[in-house]
Every structure is written in C-alpha cells, then in structure tokens.
Design a protein around this motif. Sequence first.
Motif, PDB file in Angstrom:
ATOM      1  N   THR A   1      12.198  -3.725  21.061  1.00 49.30           N
ATOM      2  CA  THR A   1      12.452  -2.799  19.956  1.00 49.30           C
ATOM      3  C   THR A   1      13.179  -1.565  20.453  1.00 49.30           C
TER       4      THR A   1
ATOM      5  N   LEU B   1       5.089   5.827  19.107  1.00 44.58           N
ATOM      6  CA  LEU B   1       6.250   4.942  19.187  1.00 44.58           C
ATOM      7  C   LEU B   1       7.454   5.510  18.441  1.00 44.58           C
ATOM      8  N   MET B   2       7.210   6.221  17.344  1.00 46.03           N
ATOM      9  CA  MET B   2       8.330   6.826  16.626  1.00 46.03           C
ATOM     10  C   MET B   2       9.059   7.810  17.529  1.00 46.03           C
TER      11      MET B   2
ATOM     12  N   GLN C   1      11.011   5.839  20.139  1.00 45.18           N
ATOM     13  CA  GLN C   1      12.205   5.237  19.525  1.00 45.18           C
ATOM     14  C   GLN C   1      13.306   6.281  19.339  1.00 45.18           C
TER      15      GLN C   1
ATOM     16  N   SER D   1       1.842   4.391  15.727  1.00 43.96           N
ATOM     17  CA  SER D   1       3.101   4.712  15.055  1.00 43.96           C
ATOM     18  C   SER D   1       3.709   6.036  15.489  1.00 43.96           C
TER      19      SER D   1
ATOM     20  N   HIS E   1       8.288   9.643  10.959  1.00 42.00           N
ATOM     21  CA  HIS E   1       6.913   9.148  11.023  1.00 42.00           C
ATOM     22  C   HIS E   1       6.206   9.341   9.683  1.00 42.00           C
TER      23      HIS E   1
ATOM     24  N   THR F   1       7.968   0.324  11.896  1.00 45.09           N
ATOM     25  CA  THR F   1       7.148   0.675  13.067  1.00 45.09           C
ATOM     26  C   THR F   1       5.645   0.553  12.814  1.00 45.09           C
TER      27      THR F   1
END
Length: 405
Positions: free
Chosen positions: A220, A340-341, A344, A337, A115, A328
């Motif tokens: 994604t 979501l990081m 992911q 971000s 991140h 991202t």
Amino acid sequence: MASMFLIIIYLAFISLGIPDSLLGAAWPSMRTDLGASFGFAGIMSMVVAGGTIVSSLASGSLLRRVGAGKITLISCLLTAAALLGFSLAPSVIWLTVLAIPLGLGGGAIDAALNHYVAEHYKAHHMNWLHCFWGVGATLGPIIMSYFIAEHNSWRNGYSAVSKIQFSLVVILFVTLPLWKRIAAMKEIEQARHPQDQSRPDSEITSYRGNVFQIKGVKPTLISFLFYCGVETTVGLWGASYLVGARDMSAETAAGWISLYYGGITIGRLITGFITLMVHNRVLILFGQIVAIAGGLMLLAPLPSLFLIGIILIGVGLAPIYPGLLHETPARFGREHSAKLMGYQMAVAYTGSTLLPPLFGFIAGRTSIGLFPFVVLAFLICMLMSVEKVNLILNKQKEGQSLTGG
C-alpha cells in the motif's frame, strides 16, 4: 449539522491547496527582488516537503493525543504565520527558515483531515475533499498573478493568502467543539445503520504489533509512492516533453498541462457522485486502467492522440488517491488508521519529492523522450502494488470464511 460541518473541512482543504501553488507563480518576481538563483526555488520546495514528511509521520500519535480539530487549528495557524512571514522576508535565508513551519503545518492538516473524513464520512466526500484541494491549487496562482499585475508585489499576494488562512483559523477556533460532537454523532449513526456504511468497519482487525508487519501495508505504501511520483512527474515534466519531443510551443504545452490538472480536479468531482453507486476498489482499478491507456497514447504519433493521453492520465488519476486513503480504515482496522494515514502521507510526499527530480536527472543525461516510458513504469508499479493488496485481502476473506469468521 454533519453536512454543514463538511463545509468547514472543505474550506480547510482549499486553504491547504492555495499555498501549494503559490511559490511557482511568485518565484520569477521573488528571485529578482531577493537576488536568488533560479534553482533556489527547488531547495525551498524540498524544505517544505521535508517538513510535510516529518509532520505526517508524527500525525498518528498527535491525532490520538490532541485530536483532529486541534491539530487542524494549530497547523492552520502555523501555515498562516509562515505565509505572513513570507510576505515580510528580507532574504532567501528567511524564506528557507519559514518554509519549515509551512511544511510542518501543511502535512499535519493533510493527515488530520484525511483521517477524519475516512473515519466519519463516506467515499464520495473523500473525492470531493481532494477536489477542493484542486480548487485551492487553482486559486493560488490567480491570487498571486492579480497582485503582481495590479500592485507589482508578490509580497501583497502572500499577505492576502495569509489573511485568508488567519480567517480560517478564527472559523476553526469557533467551531472547535464540533469536531468531537460530529465524530460522536457519526459513531452512533454507524452503529445504528451498519448496512448503510460504504465499507465494512475493518478487514484486518486482529493485529496489535508493528503496523508495518500487517499484511498489505508495505505494498500500500509503495502504491502511494508511485501515485504521487507519477502525478507530480507529469505535472512537472509534461510540458517539457511536449516542447522537447513533440515540437510544441511552450504556451500551448502549458495549456495542455493545465487541462491535465483540470482532469484530476473535475474527475474527482464526478467520481464523488459515482462512489454513491460503485465501490472504491472498482473506481481505483478503473482509474488505473484509464491512466495506463493515457500513458500508452503518449507514444502515439498523432498529436490528437498523445494530447488526449495527457488528459486521460489526469482523469484516470482522479479517483485513485482519495479512494486509497478512504479504504485505510476498512483495510487495516480503525485502530491503525490514524498512524497509517500519516505514514501514507509521508510516503506520498516522498514520492512527489524524489521521483520527479530523479526523472529530470535521467532525462538531462539521456532524452526527454523517455517521459512516456517512465510514466508507464510508475503507473504499472502502482497497479501491481494495489492489486497485491487486493489479493492479500481476498485471501484473508477466504480464510475467514473457511474458519467461520
């Protein structure tokens, strides 16, 4: 100062890679000393992965509350303590317990550093970041093999790695104030020179609800699932395929799989320079095409072709993972971000934890000869997911252009 600070981040990622490859190198000696079954290493690996997934899912909220610097420091301390515990563990029960903080710390470091680099540095630094993970993963077995060969002790190997981790903890503690300072410098730099950024600030910025409802997030996550699934499947079962389906010796097959990992590591080093001239998305697409070409070459009857295919898969995979991570903030907005990081990372670890054993289960009941077809299926699913996200973003841009946005 920002460039020098990257050295600390790279060191942290090397330290993340070292423990990831230790267990496999040490297990033949460990299981003899501890009286464990051969397959128990798989259980420990899954415990580590479970901890990693949990900490990755929680990393978004933790990053907002605590910050990347403190998360990295605390997590590194956690992994250092766990590795020290490994060196002293009297039984596999203790090893399993210690695998929990090892996984929790590793997942938090991974999410926090990815991140931070995606937010504050350009794409080539993300490629180099993951290149340094490969350096760490390569050093792990070298360190362990040295202590087993010279001192006949896997415990000393774990102890040495824990000392490396504790040394990094000291460095991170001393440099802790720099994290916020560098982030502030980067914010000012990006505000003054927006034309120099390798990506726009955001392509999707208006959404304020559940991040899973943002268009493009679900495909994604699927692309991360299949990326780590195929990367780990080739690494875990590639040698078995070469031995079982291509009549190759175990020693030679292991050498070719090491070249596969070398292709990923060196590929990321090279693509780090290429990102200075070529956009992430172009590199991601090119990498997927190269990897699929390598997968097709696995079906070739000539040894020279299917062996080159193994290396091509590694080279093709090299830019995909760091490229997707770096995109991202640009794709989904900087406000989403951090969360979501973490998601992911969690899905990526899920792919590497579940898909390779699934293939092993299927191959054990059918044939290892299915390996190329499964690899190609994973690669094609990843390609379709990534391209679906690109299609969504292109439509979004067209809509903004038509409305004057």
